[in-house]
Design a protein around this motif. Structure first.
Motif, mmCIF file in Angstrom:
data_model
loop_
_atom_site.group_PDB
_atom_site.id
_atom_site.type_symbol
_atom_site.label_atom_id
_atom_site.label_comp_id
_atom_site.label_asym_id
_atom_site.label_seq_id
_atom_site.Cartn_x
_atom_site.Cartn_y
_atom_site.Cartn_z
ATOM 1 N N ARG A 85 0.809 -1.219 0.000
ATOM 2 C CA ARG A 85 0.000 0.000 0.000
ATOM 3 C C ARG A 85 0.845 1.273 0.000
ATOM 4 N NH1 ARG A 85 -5.143 -1.313 0.117
ATOM 5 N NH2 ARG A 85 -5.871 -3.186 1.218
ATOM 6 N N ALA A 86 2.154 1.137 0.067
ATOM 7 C CA ALA A 86 3.054 2.304 0.010
ATOM 8 C C ALA A 86 4.187 1.980 -0.958
ATOM 9 C CB ALA A 86 3.596 2.632 1.403
ATOM 10 N N PRO A 87 3.904 2.023 -2.255
ATOM 11 C CA PRO A 87 4.893 1.611 -3.263
ATOM 12 C C PRO A 87 6.166 2.444 -3.198
ATOM 13 C CG PRO A 87 2.705 1.837 -4.232
ATOM 14 C CD PRO A 87 2.627 2.413 -2.852
ATOM 15 N N SER A 88 7.268 1.815 -3.592
ATOM 16 C CA SER A 88 8.564 2.494 -3.601
ATOM 17 C C SER A 88 8.593 3.557 -4.683
ATOM 18 C CB SER A 88 9.672 1.476 -3.858
ATOM 19 O OG SER A 88 9.579 0.970 -5.178
ATOM 20 N N LEU A 89 9.597 4.424 -4.628
ATOM 21 C CA LEU A 89 9.719 5.527 -5.581
ATOM 22 C C LEU A 89 9.879 5.015 -7.010
ATOM 23 C CD1 LEU A 89 9.855 8.593 -5.908
ATOM 24 C CD2 LEU A 89 12.341 8.437 -5.602
ATOM 25 N N GLY A 90 10.499 3.866 -7.152
ATOM 26 C CA GLY A 90 10.721 3.316 -8.487
ATOM 27 C C GLY A 90 9.608 2.397 -8.964
ATOM 28 N N ALA A 91 8.496 2.375 -8.237
ATOM 29 C CA ALA A 91 7.434 1.422 -8.552
ATOM 30 C C ALA A 91 6.764 1.715 -9.883
ATOM 31 C CB ALA A 91 6.385 1.431 -7.448
ATOM 32 N N ARG A 92 6.455 0.623 -10.596
ATOM 33 C CA ARG A 92 5.562 0.666 -11.754
ATOM 34 C C ARG A 92 6.089 1.522 -12.891
ATOM 35 N NH1 ARG A 92 0.823 1.322 -7.306
ATOM 36 N NH2 ARG A 92 0.532 -0.900 -6.872
ATOM 37 N N ARG A 93 7.402 1.557 -13.010
ATOM 38 C CA ARG A 93 8.027 2.262 -14.125
ATOM 39 C C ARG A 93 8.523 1.247 -15.148
ATOM 40 N NH1 ARG A 93 11.604 7.162 -11.361
ATOM 41 N NH2 ARG A 93 9.894 8.071 -10.150
ATOM 42 N N PRO A 94 8.572 1.640 -16.416
ATOM 43 C CA PRO A 94 9.038 0.704 -17.450
ATOM 44 C C PRO A 94 10.444 0.191 -17.162
ATOM 45 C CG PRO A 94 8.015 2.629 -18.441
ATOM 46 C CD PRO A 94 8.164 2.938 -16.991
ATOM 47 N N SER A 95 10.676 -1.072 -17.518
ATOM 48 C CA SER A 95 11.983 -1.682 -17.287
ATOM 49 C C SER A 95 12.048 -3.003 -18.034
ATOM 50 C CB SER A 95 12.196 -1.936 -15.791
ATOM 51 O OG SER A 95 13.287 -2.800 -15.566
ATOM 52 N N ARG A 96 13.220 -3.339 -18.518
ATOM 53 C CA ARG A 96 13.417 -4.656 -19.110
ATOM 54 C C ARG A 96 13.864 -5.671 -18.066
ATOM 55 N NH1 ARG A 96 16.672 -4.845 -24.615
ATOM 56 N NH2 ARG A 96 15.873 -6.984 -24.397
ATOM 57 N N LEU A 97 14.136 -5.205 -16.860
ATOM 58 C CA LEU A 97 14.664 -6.078 -15.814
ATOM 59 C C LEU A 97 13.593 -6.567 -14.852
ATOM 60 C CD1 LEU A 97 17.895 -4.058 -14.913
ATOM 61 C CD2 LEU A 97 17.669 -5.980 -16.498
ATOM 62 N N HIS A 98 12.424 -5.951 -14.871
ATOM 63 C CA HIS A 98 11.426 -6.237 -13.850
ATOM 64 C C HIS A 98 10.209 -6.957 -14.417
ATOM 65 C CE1 HIS A 98 13.804 -2.989 -11.872
ATOM 66 N NE2 HIS A 98 13.653 -3.834 -10.855
ATOM 67 N N SER A 99 9.295 -7.267 -13.515
ATOM 68 C CA SER A 99 8.087 -8.008 -13.864
ATOM 69 C C SER A 99 6.980 -7.581 -12.915
ATOM 70 C CB SER A 99 8.336 -9.513 -13.714
ATOM 71 O OG SER A 99 7.129 -10.253 -13.778
ATOM 72 N N ILE A 100 5.725 -7.707 -13.362
ATOM 73 C CA ILE A 100 4.660 -7.607 -12.376
ATOM 74 C C ILE A 100 4.790 -8.816 -11.443
ATOM 75 C CG2 ILE A 100 3.127 -6.372 -13.966
ATOM 76 C CD1 ILE A 100 1.484 -9.031 -14.148
ATOM 77 N N GLU A 101 4.271 -8.688 -10.259
ATOM 78 C CA GLU A 101 4.356 -9.771 -9.276
ATOM 79 C C GLU A 101 3.299 -10.842 -9.519
ATOM 80 O OE1 GLU A 101 4.384 -10.175 -4.385
ATOM 81 O OE2 GLU A 101 3.561 -8.368 -5.328
ATOM 82 N N GLU A 102 2.136 -10.412 -10.026
ATOM 83 C CA GLU A 102 0.958 -11.269 -10.022
ATOM 84 C C GLU A 102 1.093 -12.520 -10.893
ATOM 85 O OE1 GLU A 102 -0.215 -7.046 -9.061
ATOM 86 O OE2 GLU A 102 1.104 -8.049 -10.509
ATOM 87 N N LEU A 103 1.572 -12.374 -12.120
ATOM 88 C CA LEU A 103 1.624 -13.525 -13.025
ATOM 89 C C LEU A 103 2.599 -14.597 -12.559
ATOM 90 C CD1 LEU A 103 0.768 -14.989 -15.581
ATOM 91 C CD2 LEU A 103 2.465 -13.634 -16.838
ATOM 92 N N PRO A 104 3.841 -14.279 -12.211
ATOM 93 C CA PRO A 104 4.735 -15.344 -11.725
ATOM 94 C C PRO A 104 4.179 -16.075 -10.497
ATOM 95 C CG PRO A 104 5.999 -13.379 -12.250
ATOM 96 C CD PRO A 104 4.547 -12.989 -12.324
ATOM 97 N N ILE A 105 3.572 -15.319 -9.567
ATOM 98 C CA ILE A 105 3.022 -15.961 -8.374
ATOM 99 C C ILE A 105 1.836 -16.850 -8.743
ATOM 100 C CG2 ILE A 105 1.885 -15.571 -6.157
ATOM 101 C CD1 ILE A 105 4.891 -14.983 -6.146
ATOM 102 N N ALA A 106 0.997 -16.394 -9.667
ATOM 103 C CA ALA A 106 -0.130 -17.230 -10.110
ATOM 104 C C ALA A 106 0.363 -18.537 -10.704
ATOM 105 C CB ALA A 106 -0.969 -16.461 -11.135
ATOM 106 N N LEU A 107 1.412 -18.478 -11.500
ATOM 107 C CA LEU A 107 1.970 -19.692 -12.097
ATOM 108 C C LEU A 107 2.616 -20.575 -11.036
ATOM 109 C CD1 LEU A 107 3.481 -18.123 -15.340
ATOM 110 C CD2 LEU A 107 1.498 -19.660 -15.207
ATOM 111 N N GLY A 108 3.270 -19.955 -10.062
ATOM 112 C CA GLY A 108 3.848 -20.728 -8.972
ATOM 113 C C GLY A 108 2.789 -21.462 -8.177
ATOM 114 N N MET A 109 1.669 -20.778 -7.901
ATOM 115 C CA MET A 109 0.577 -21.420 -7.161
ATOM 116 C C MET A 109 -0.080 -22.525 -7.988
ATOM 117 S SD MET A 109 0.435 -20.333 -4.107
ATOM 118 C CE MET A 109 0.964 -18.954 -3.067
#
Length: 399
Positions: A283-307
Motif C-alpha cells: 500500500r506504500a509503493p517504492s519511488l521506483g514502482a511501476r516504471r518501465p523496465s526490461r529487468l522487472h516483472s509484475i508480481e501477479e503472473l509469476p506468483i499465479a503460475l507458482g501457485m
C-alpha cells in the motif's frame, strides 16, 4: 457465506480432476467462472500480508469472507469505498466481461483499434450493476486509475491506439482481463501471445504489456488436451521476455519444491522480490514502482503460475494459495483461477453460486457467448489458412 473466516470445503463441492477430454465449452466455462470466483475470494484480503490475513481471519482463508473492515467498508479507505468481500467481484471481472462483449461485437481477432472503438465506449456509455458499489453505474466509475487511462488517452486524447499505453503506470491492469484472448486462441499459445500484446497496447507498456501476452498464452496452452501445469509454464518460459521470463523461472523453481501453499508463501515472495518494483509495503509503493523496465516483472503472473504448480492444477488448492498470498491477491487468484479452469479443473459449485448471487452476475452467459465466438473465429482462421496455403502452393510449387 460471509463472516470472518470461510467454511471448510465439503466433499460435495470438491472440484473434478482435469482430464484431457474436457471439452472446449467446459474449459471456457471453467476458466471464466474460475477467474471471477478467484477475483471475489481475493478481493477482501487484497493488499495485506499472509500474517495480517491470518490475524484478521483467525487462520487462513478457506472460502468467501466478508470485508476486511466489516461494516465500515465504505469509509475505512476513502480512496477505495468499495464493498470488497461477501462474494463481490472486482474490476478484474468487470474488465474481463467487457472484453468478452467486444469479442461478441467484432466476432474475430481483436487489435488495438477494437479496444478504442468498442471497449472504451462500453466503459463510458452503458451503466451496469457494480457489486462493490451496490448500485448501477458506469464501469468507468469503478475501474482503477490505470484502467481509466484507456478512456483518458483514447476517448479524450485521441492517441494512436497502438501507442496509448505508453506513459501509464506499469502494473497488472491489462494482464488481469486477458483470459478471453487465451480462450479465443485455445491450444494456440503463440497466437494468443501476439493478439494479447496488440490488445494490451492501448493500456500498458513494458512488462505490464508483456505479462498480458504471457498470461493469454498460459490460458491458451492450458486448453491443449493433455496439458499440465508444467507444460503451461514451459510454454510461458518459451514466449516470455526479459524480466518477466526471469521472474517466472525464479518463482517456479521455488514452487517446484512445495506441494502446500503454506510452506511456500514466504519463499515465493522472496523469489519474486528482485523483479517486483512495488516493494515490501504493497500500500506504500517504492519511488521506483511501476516504471518501465526490461529487468522487472509484475508480481501477479509469476506468483499465479507458482501457485498453479504447487496446487498441481487443482482449482481449489491453486486459488486458495493465491488468495492467502495477499498483496494483489484478487488479480493473482483471477489469473491462477483462469488457468486452472482452462486445464479442466472444476470450480467448487458453492463458491460459484455464492459469487453469482452476491454479485448479481450471470456467470454462464459470458462463457456461452465466448464459446460461440471462438468457434466462429476458428472457422475463419481455417478458411484463411486454406486460402493462404493454396496461394503459397501456386506461388512456390508443391514441395
Amino acid at each position: 457465506m460471509t463472516g470472518t473466516k470461510g467454511t471448510t470445503p465439503t466433499a460435495a463441492s470438491a472440484p473434478e480432476p482435469a482430464t484431457p477430454h474436457t471439452s472446449l465449452d467446459d474449459r471456457i466455462a471453467r476458466s471464466l467462472t474460475g477467474a471471477a470466483v478467484g477475483d471475489a475470494l481475493g478481493g477482501p484480503v487484497e493488499g495485506w500480508t499472509p500474517e495480517q490475513i491470518t490475524e484478521r481471519h483467525g487462520g487462513r482463508v478457506h472460502g468467501i469472507v466478508g470485508p476486511w473492515h466489516g461494516d465500515d467498508w465504505r469509509t475505512a479507505r476513502p480512496i477505495a469505498p468499495y464493498h470488497k468481500g461477501d462474494g463481490h467481484v472486482t474490476d478484474d471481472t468487470l474488465m474481463t466481461h467487457a472484453l468478452i462483449r467486444v469479442y461478441e461485437k467484432v466476432r474475430d481477432h481483436l487489435d488495438a483499434y477494437a479496444i478504442a472503438e468498442h471497449l472504451v465506449p462500453d466503459l463510458i456509455g452503458t451503466p451496469r450493476w457494480i457489486p462493490e458499489l451496490e448500485a448501477e453505474a458506469l464501469p468507468l466509475q469503478r475501474i482503477f486509475l490505470a484502467e481509466k487511462w484507456l478512456v483518458a488517452r483514447l476517448h479524450y486524447g485521441h492517441i494512436d491506439p497502438r501507442e496509448a499505453g505508453s506513459g501509464n503506470i506499469v502494473n497488472c491492469g491489462a494482464a488481469m482481463y486477458m483470459a478471453p484472448v487465451g480462450l479465443v486462441n485455445a491450444a494456440a499459445p503463440r497466437t494468443a501471445y501476439a493478439e494479447a500484446l496488440e490488445v494490451a497496447a492501448p493500456h500498458q507498456s513494458s512488462y505490464g504489456r508483456e505479462a498480458a501476452g504471457v498470461f493469454a498464452a498460459a490460458v491458451a496452452a492450458a486448453c491443449t488436451p493433455g496439458a499440465t501445469p508444467t507444460s503451461v509454464i514451459d510454454t510461458c518460459l518459451a514466449l516470455a521476455k526479459d524480466g518477466t521470463r526471469a521472474a517466472i523461472e525464479a518463482v517456479c523453481e521455488v514452487a517446484s519444491g512445495h506441494r502446500d501453499f503454506e510452506s511456500a508463501l514466504r519463499p515465493l515472495r522472496e523469489a519474486v522480490t528482485p523483479f517486483d518494483t512495488v516493494g515490501p509495503d504493497y500500500r506504500a509503493p517504492s519511488l521506483g514502482a511501476r516504471r518501465p523496465s526490461r529487468l522487472h516483472s509484475i508480481e501477479e503472473l509469476p506468483i499465479a503460475l507458482g501457485m498453479l504448480l504447487i496446487g498441481e492444477g487443482d482449482y481449489r488448492r491453486t486459488v486458495l494459495g493465491s488468495v492467502n498470498y495477499g498483496r494483489d491477491c484478487d488479480s493473482i487468484a483471477t489469473m491462477s483461477g483462469a488457468i486452472a479452469g482452462a486445464l479442466g479443473s472444476e470450480v467448487p459449485r458453492d463458491w460459484a453460486k455464492t459469487v453469482a448471487e452476491a454479485s448479481r452476475l450471470d456467470l454462464a452467459s459470458p462463457a456461452t457467448a465466448l464459446t460461440t465466438v471462438t468457434r466462429e473465429i476458428f472457422a475463419r482462421d481455417t478458411a484463411r489458412h486454406r486460402t493462404h496455403e493454396a496461394a503459397f502452393t501456386a506461388l512456390a510449387g508443391t514441395p
